[in-house]
Enzyme design. Structure first.
Site, PDB file in Angstrom:
ATOM      1  N   TYR A  59     -37.493  73.723  62.076  1.00 33.93           N
ATOM      2  CA  TYR A  59     -36.148  74.295  62.151  1.00 33.93           C
ATOM      3  C   TYR A  59     -36.271  75.657  61.483  1.00 33.93           C
ATOM      4  CZ  TYR A  59     -34.859  69.268  62.217  1.00 33.93           C
ATOM      5  OH  TYR A  59     -34.775  67.924  62.479  1.00 33.93           O
TER       6      TYR A  59
ATOM      7  N   CYS B  84     -34.865  75.910  57.923  1.00 32.61           N
ATOM      8  CA  CYS B  84     -35.318  74.952  56.911  1.00 32.61           C
ATOM      9  C   CYS B  84     -36.208  75.660  55.885  1.00 32.61           C
ATOM     10  CB  CYS B  84     -36.089  73.828  57.598  1.00 32.61           C
ATOM     11  SG  CYS B  84     -37.087  72.827  56.483  1.00 32.61           S
TER      12      CYS B  84
ATOM     13  N   PHE C 289     -38.458  74.503  53.861  1.00 35.89           N
ATOM     14  CA  PHE C 289     -39.838  74.006  53.875  1.00 35.89           C
ATOM     15  C   PHE C 289     -40.619  74.609  55.042  1.00 35.89           C
ATOM     16  CE2 PHE C 289     -37.392  70.633  51.716  1.00 35.89           C
ATOM     17  CZ  PHE C 289     -38.057  70.631  50.505  1.00 35.89           C
ATOM     18  N   CYS C 290     -39.964  74.746  56.193  1.00 34.18           N
ATOM     19  CA  CYS C 290     -40.613  75.401  57.339  1.00 34.18           C
ATOM     20  C   CYS C 290     -40.842  76.877  57.051  1.00 34.18           C
ATOM     21  CB  CYS C 290     -39.748  75.241  58.587  1.00 34.18           C
ATOM     22  SG  CYS C 290     -39.503  73.522  59.103  1.00 34.18           S
TER      23      CYS C 290
END
Length: 378
Positions: free
Chosen positions: A110, A113, A115-116
């Site tokens: 995503y 996001c 973390f991404c």
């Protein structure tokens, strides 16, 4: 195999040209007879026996030489295609050697996001080529093939699956330094663990995920000063365990900010028209309520901006005045993690407030430039 077939065709062709005409005519009659038999079975024969006899007669008068030329031509074309394919494969292998043999990587994500965003910051800084597949956060059809249902997921050479942002980063960085190891061997150093969190929900965690799996000599090269490794690991974990949890309460702090945030999420994400409409309005309302619960869960102040400001200033203070980055003259993995997390707020009021009310601006702009220019590639 293709080359062998081509050589065989050439040999047959030569035999037609070198064999006496009487022997050739018998062979030609046999080949044509078989072909005509198969043709009549399939309903493609148009001339009947008279047509075949005339054609056989023409071959006896010299048509065998035509067949021989045809076989030679077919064999020659086959050899040409084989050599062409071999040359292309050789050039591809040479290109792979020149480029360092970078594996093909596909990031399922995503875009908004944190973390991404961490993984993208790492890949961009080191100039590692990758493709992005944006996952629909509602249906998640793009990762239906995976038993691991979170993002990011990184597929390497369409075979090896890496889960968890910190594991992805640690594994790839280890591979870049310790070239004698394979990626499949490296990821075994980060075993998966199932556990139940304090809310009774089963979660997946990974051991050792902030460690690089290096030899003693390699470790000394990467972390020449005492305490560098420990510092990097500490702040990488801080980004995951604390900084990430300040994002949602800040970007959904008010109804107006929640609506603006979901407008950004829908615009940058992968939503259908109906999904986008509901995500923007229903999602914004839901996240405004959820952000209040998150504030209580993480014991944040009534004004959650103050927690964000303090966290960011703590980070800048840890870098100090004598370093451009926590990694010194170049960002380390902690720099990339913190930058990746903060970057998801760009374009929102929370980001503008953070840049105006903290000391992070200069470090952030340096990080922006370093990732955009792939400064880690050298």
């Amino acid at each position: 195999m293709a080359a062998a077939c081509s050589r065989s065709l050439c040999k047959v062709g030569r035999s037609f040209l070198e064999t006496p005409a009487t022997a050739r005519s018998g062979t030609a009659s046999f080949l044509l007879g078989n072909a005509a038999t198969h043709s009549s079975r399939r309903g493609f024969s148009s001339g009947g026996p008279g047509f075949r006899s005339r054609l056989v007669s023409s071959l006896r008068a010299g048509g065998g030489r035509v067949l021989g030329c045809a076989f030679l031509l077919g064999g020659g074309l086959g050899l040409y295609q084989t050599l062409k394919l071999s040359l292309q494969q050789h050039l591809a292998q040479e290109d792979s050697k020149v480029s360092g043999g970078s594996p093909k990587m596909t990031l399922y994500q995503y875009k908004t996001c944190p973390f991404c965003s961490k993984v993208r910051a790492f890949l961009d800084f080191y100039g590692l080529p990758y493709e992005v597949v944006e996952v629909n956060p509602v249906m998640r059809q793009e990762i239906k093939w995976s038993s691991y249902r979170k993002v990011p997921i990184l597929m390497v050479d369409a075979e090896l699956q890496l889960n968890d942002s910190s594991v992805i980063i640690s594994s790839l960085r280890t591979l870049m330094i310790s070239k004698e190891k394979s990626l499949s061997d490296i990821i075994r150093c980060y075993p998966e663990m199932k556990a139940v969190n304090d809310r009774g929900k089963e979660v997946t965690e990974y051991n050792n995920k902030y460690w690089l799996m290096l030899s003693e000599a390699q470790n000394a090269d990467v972390y020449p000063a005492k305490g560098m490794q420990k510092e990097e690991m500490k702040w990488r974990q801080w980004a995951d365990d604390w900084l990430v949890h300040l994002i949602s309460p800040n970007v959904y702090r008010t109804t107006g900010e929640a609506l603006a945030s979901f407008d950004y999420i829908v615009r940058e994400g992968k939503f259908g028209i109906v999904e986008g409409f509901f995500a923007k309005y229903v999602g914004a309302a839901a996240m405004f309520i959820i952000s209040k619960r998150l504030k209580n869960r993480h014991n944040l102040q009534d004004d959650v901006r103050q927690d964000l400001y303090k966290a960011v200033n703590d980070w800048v203070a840890a870098i100090g005045k004598n370093r451009k980055f926590m990694g010194g003259d170049q960002p380390n993995l902690a720099d990339l993690a913190v930058f990746g997390v903060l970057r998801v707020m760009e374009g929102l009021q929370a980001f503008d407030d953070m840049m105006e009310n903290t000391k992070v601006k200069h470090w952030y702009r340096r990080m922006e430039k370093a990732t955009l220019n792939h400064e880690g590639r050298s």
